[in-house]
Design a protein around this motif. Structure first.
Motif, PDB file in Angstrom:
ATOM      1  N   SER A   1      -0.108   7.200   6.595  1.00 29.59           N
ATOM      2  CA  SER A   1      -1.363   7.318   5.853  1.00 29.59           C
ATOM      3  C   SER A   1      -1.337   8.533   4.940  1.00 29.59           C
ATOM      4  O   SER A   1      -1.754   8.459   3.779  1.00 29.59           O
ATOM      5  CB  SER A   1      -2.549   7.410   6.815  1.00 29.59           C
ATOM      6  N   PHE A   2      -0.851   9.654   5.450  1.00 29.78           N
ATOM      7  CA  PHE A   2      -0.757  10.851   4.618  1.00 29.78           C
ATOM      8  C   PHE A   2       0.173  10.613   3.424  1.00 29.78           C
ATOM      9  O   PHE A   2      -0.139  10.997   2.299  1.00 29.78           O
ATOM     10  CB  PHE A   2      -0.267  12.055   5.431  1.00 29.78           C
TER      11      PHE A   2
ATOM     12  N   ILE B   1       0.818   9.630  -2.432  1.00 28.52           N
ATOM     13  CA  ILE B   1       1.277   8.784  -3.538  1.00 28.52           C
ATOM     14  C   ILE B   1       0.106   8.406  -4.433  1.00 28.52           C
ATOM     15  O   ILE B   1       0.196   8.472  -5.667  1.00 28.52           O
ATOM     16  CB  ILE B   1       2.002   7.534  -2.991  1.00 28.52           C
ATOM     17  N   GLY B   2      -1.008   8.016  -3.821  1.00 28.63           N
ATOM     18  CA  GLY B   2      -2.195   7.660  -4.596  1.00 28.63           C
ATOM     19  C   GLY B   2      -2.733   8.827  -5.395  1.00 28.63           C
ATOM     20  O   GLY B   2      -3.126   8.677  -6.555  1.00 28.63           O
TER      21      GLY B   2
ATOM     22  N   GLY C   1      -5.750   2.565  -0.428  1.00 23.90           N
ATOM     23  CA  GLY C   1      -7.178   2.592  -0.103  1.00 23.90           C
ATOM     24  C   GLY C   1      -7.437   2.562   1.395  1.00 23.90           C
ATOM     25  O   GLY C   1      -8.271   3.317   1.909  1.00 23.90           O
ATOM     26  N   VAL C   2      -6.719   1.703   2.113  1.00 25.73           N
ATOM     27  CA  VAL C   2      -6.870   1.623   3.571  1.00 25.73           C
ATOM     28  C   VAL C   2      -6.437   2.939   4.212  1.00 25.73           C
ATOM     29  O   VAL C   2      -7.068   3.424   5.150  1.00 25.73           O
ATOM     30  CB  VAL C   2      -6.074   0.422   4.134  1.00 25.73           C
TER      31      VAL C   2
ATOM     32  N   LEU D   1      -7.768   7.995   6.940  1.00 21.23           N
ATOM     33  CA  LEU D   1      -7.736   9.459   7.015  1.00 21.23           C
ATOM     34  C   LEU D   1      -9.135  10.054   7.139  1.00 21.23           C
ATOM     35  O   LEU D   1      -9.289  11.118   7.732  1.00 21.23           O
ATOM     36  CB  LEU D   1      -6.992  10.049   5.819  1.00 21.23           C
ATOM     37  N   ILE D   2     -10.143   9.375   6.608  1.00 18.51           N
ATOM     38  CA  ILE D   2     -11.525   9.819   6.852  1.00 18.51           C
ATOM     39  C   ILE D   2     -11.827   9.723   8.340  1.00 18.51           C
ATOM     40  O   ILE D   2     -12.364  10.653   8.942  1.00 18.51           O
ATOM     41  CB  ILE D   2     -12.526   8.998   6.022  1.00 18.51           C
TER      42      ILE D   2
END
Length: 72
Positions: A11-12, A17-18, A53-54, A59-60
């Motif tokens: 996820s990180f 990348i995003g 996005g996921v 991460l939230i």
């Protein structure tokens, strides 16, 4: 101390990348994902955008859960 799982690490990486892609779009009007996987966003590019996005949503959740654990 919280030990990061594989999904945490992935996820990180996806969020980084995003963030780099958005930075390149903002600074140079250059879409890295589009350049690598084709413009307009083809199927693989769309999957990457969805995964980013996921990962951001995850991460939230990760941040909130570790914040709660810190106060216990």
């Amino acid at each position: 101390m919280y030990k990061l799982s594989l999904i945490d690490k992935l996820s990180f990486i996806l969020v980084i990348i995003g963030a780099l892609n958005w930075g390149l779009i903002g600074l140079f009007n250059f879409n890295l994902i589009g350049a690598i996987f084709g413009e307009p966003a083809n199927f693989i590019g769309r999957i990457i955008y969805i995964l980013v996005g996921v990962a951001g949503i995850y991460l939230i959740y990760f941040w909130l859960s570790t914040k709660r654990k810190a106060y216990k």
